[in-house]
Design an enzyme around this catalytic site. Structure first.
Site, PDB file in Angstrom:
ATOM      1  N   GLY A   8       0.890  -1.114  -0.137  1.00 29.10           N
ATOM      2  CA  GLY A   8       0.113   0.021  -0.176  1.00 29.10           C
ATOM      3  C   GLY A   8       0.955   1.281   0.029  1.00 29.10           C
ATOM      4  N   HIS A   9       0.220   2.320  -0.016  1.00 36.25           N
ATOM      5  CA  HIS A   9       0.983   3.801  -0.051  1.00 36.25           C
ATOM      6  C   HIS A   9       1.613   4.102   1.294  1.00 36.25           C
ATOM      7  CE1 HIS A   9      -1.843   3.614  -3.239  1.00 36.25           C
ATOM      8  NE2 HIS A   9      -0.823   4.507  -4.192  1.00 36.25           N
TER       9      HIS A   9
END
Length: 146
Positions: A8-9
């Site tokens: 994920g970010h």
């Protein structure tokens, strides 16, 4: 056995892995692969490639990513398209990760994903709805006592 790659970010996948460790302890074959600002999809694909090297060949692989259609999702999709032992779920959160960790030794990947679909609807709860149910149940109990 299902190995898990969380992506994920930013630091999200690292924090998610650490949080699951607070509950389940250290888990084998659970890899956090963050995607940082300034990195491109090719960099992330290289990170995935490195992570996959550490996973036993006989394991199925589940990518858990933060956002459907985001760069972590798109980068993983290229691996999944070429390897039937892999799949992915988007929208990961701590309850979903804990469910995966508790079932990954007992279910095949497709069965685990089916469980996650059903479970994910239950993991999102609205407090006021629960309070209303409790209030209604308490009122019903009082009325029954009269």
């Amino acid at each position: 056995m299902i190995s898990v790659i969380i992506s994920g970010h930013g630091d999200f996948p690292i924090a998610l892995k650490e949080s699951s460790g607070m509950i389940f302890g250290e888990e084998n074959n659970l890899i956090a692969v963050p995607f940082f600002k300034g990195e491109g999809i090719q960099t992330l694909q290289e990170k995935y490639h490195q992570a996959l090297k550490d996973i036993p060949e006989e394991h199925e692989v589940l990518f858990l990513v933060d956002i459907f259609g985001g760069t972590p999702y798109n980068a993983a999709a290229s691996f999944i398209a070429e390897d039937q032992r892999m799949d992915m779920a988007a929208g990961v959160n701590l309850p979903i990760l804990l469910e995966v960790l508790s079932l990954r030794e007992h279910l095949a990947l497709k069965d685990l994903l089916n469980n996650l679909k059903a479970m994910s609807q239950q993991s999102f709860q609205v407090c006021s709805e629960h309070l209303e149910k409790v209030k209604t149940a308490n009122q019903d109990t009082r009325e029954d006592e009269l």
